[in-house]
Write a protein that holds these residues in place. Structure first.
Motif: not given
Length: 434
Positions: A85-87, A106, A83, A108-113, A128
């Motif tokens: 990784r969310c911020c 989609t 999955k 509104y999803f904040k990734d920090d991956d 993260n």
């Protein structure tokens, strides 16, 4: 499970080795596979051994031969084999937090991956990362990494990200530099927060990590009209933008003398807000920060001008171009240049005011379909309407407000032509060669 093989591409090394969909990839060359980074790193060699497990628990060992760097041909349930990784931050300037309600989920999803940073160019804050992940990045030489810096003062960065781990930035970046990891960075600049003396400190600290820090973009904060419950931030006006441009340009000139590279680049938007001309082509040093809006307009002009040397017009018809308010004068100038070169270029440029997000947002990529329809309905649009491809969701024909390209065409009764962010493609569209 994330490592379950969804499909095997026919004709690939994995297919020839009779690896089957439904099996689970557990190891490559004896190394445990946790996600896509492990998979890509350990399958790089020309000869690799893959261990898979069937649904009934049977273990299979496959030795395959292929070209060095060639993908074995396995597809998994998700691109990351895991999955995203969310911020974990609550940045005071976060654009996602400034979106109105009711948009597709989609957005509104904040990734920090970190994996997406390496694989697709996303920017990460490093808050993260576990120690194991830091060690893996260094051990596997996962490079380049794109980092959202914003400030190097530990206390200020913690406040801006609203995350107590924000102050660990420089320690992690030094570890990456020591491991030979290349880093491209961005600074979202907020007046009275991380500009002025704080920006000077940040640039000084990042310059100290050159050449591991390859380039840094300085981007003005984007503020929508949906900030009522968020941290107050002053928008850039002409004077503040000019001060920031001067500060960055002066520091970049010193870096050029000391390091052979300017390292630091202002986004086009800062020059436009300051009323300053864009730097010449050579000042962008190969355009390492295009994705952050650094040099996009200058490169567009260079490509457009070069294309005029060998393109000849098709059937000339009246057309129109829709673009953001900030870019409109530049697009108009390019059309005038084409008219002077070819004659018969009959195009109208329409700057679209951003009613959806608020008038402080004037970049082209955030223009919505609804604003296009409302502001262009009843206008003279000619036989075709040219719109930049970056107005639409990647790989789709949907605007940020979920209005489709087909709806725009139906409402405006005009053929709509998507144009890539490329000067040659723009000239072809202008000349009716699209």
């Amino acid at each position: 499970m994330p490592s379950v093989i969804k499909s095997v591409t026919p004709g690939t090394p994995a297919a020839r080795a009779h690896i089957r969909p439904g099996d689970r990839l557990t190891a490559v060359n004896g190394h445990r596979i946790l996600d896509v980074l492990d998979y890509k790193y350990y399958t790089y060699d020309a000869r690799v051994t893959l261990e898979t497990v069937s649904p009934d628990g049977t273990v299979h060992v496959h030795t395959i031969r292929k070209q060095e760097g060639e993908d074995p041909g396995l597809e998994f349930e998700t691109y990351l084999m895991d999955k995203a990784r969310c911020c974990a931050n609550r940045c005071i300037f976060c654009f996602v937090d400034q979106l109105p309600a009711g948009l597709r989920e989609t957005l509104y999803f904040k990734d920090d991956d970190a994996r997406l940073s390496f694989l697709t160019g996303n920017y990460i804050t490093l808050t993260n990362l576990s120690q194991r992940e830091i060690e893996r990045i260094c051990a596997l030489r996962i490079s380049p990494i794109n980092i959202s810096v914003h400030a190097t003062d530990p206390q200020l960065r913690c406040r801006m990200l609203q995350n107590r781990r924000g102050g660990e930035l420089m320690d992690i970046m030094r570890r990456f530099a020591d491991a030979g990891i290349s880093m491209d960075c961005q600074i979202v600049c907020c007046p009275d927060v991380n500009d002025g003396p704080q920006l000077a400190r940040t640039m000084e600290d990042l310059c100290g990590l050159f050449p591991a820090v390859n380039s840094v973009s300085v981007v003005p904060v984007g503020l929508t009209k949906y900030r009522s419950a968020l941290t107050p931030i002053t928008p850039f006006d002409r004077e503040r933008a000019a001060q920031t441009v001067d500060q960055v340009e002066a520091f970049a000139a010193d870096c050029r003398k000391k390091c052979g590279s300017r390292i630091f680049f202002c986004a086009d938007e800062l020059y436009l807000k300051a009323g300053r001309p864009l730097p010449p082509d050579e000042a962008y040093e190969g355009y390492p920060q295009l994705e952050n809006g650094v040099g996009m307009l200058r490169l567009l002009e260079v490509e457009f001008t070069d294309a005029m040397e060998d393109l000849t017009p098709g059937r000339q018809t009246a057309f129109s171009v829709a673009t953001g308010v900030s870019a409109a004068p530049y697009i108009r100038a390019l059309l005038d240049r084409a008219a002077a070169r070819y004659g018969g270029v009959n195009g109208t440029v329409y700057p679209i005011v951003n009613d959806f997000f608020g008038h402080t947002i004037d970049v082209t990529g955030l223009v919505t379909g609804g604003d296009l329809i409302r502001q262009l309905k009843g206008r003279e649009l000619g036989e075709r309407l040219l719109i930049p491809r970056n107005m639409l969701r990647h790989g789709e024909t949907v605007f940020l407000d979920d209005v489709t390209l087909a709806q725009v065409e139906q409402e405006l009764q005009v053929r709509t032509v998507e144009v890539e962010q490329d000067g040659r493609q723009l000239l072809k569209a202008v000349l009716g060669l699209e």
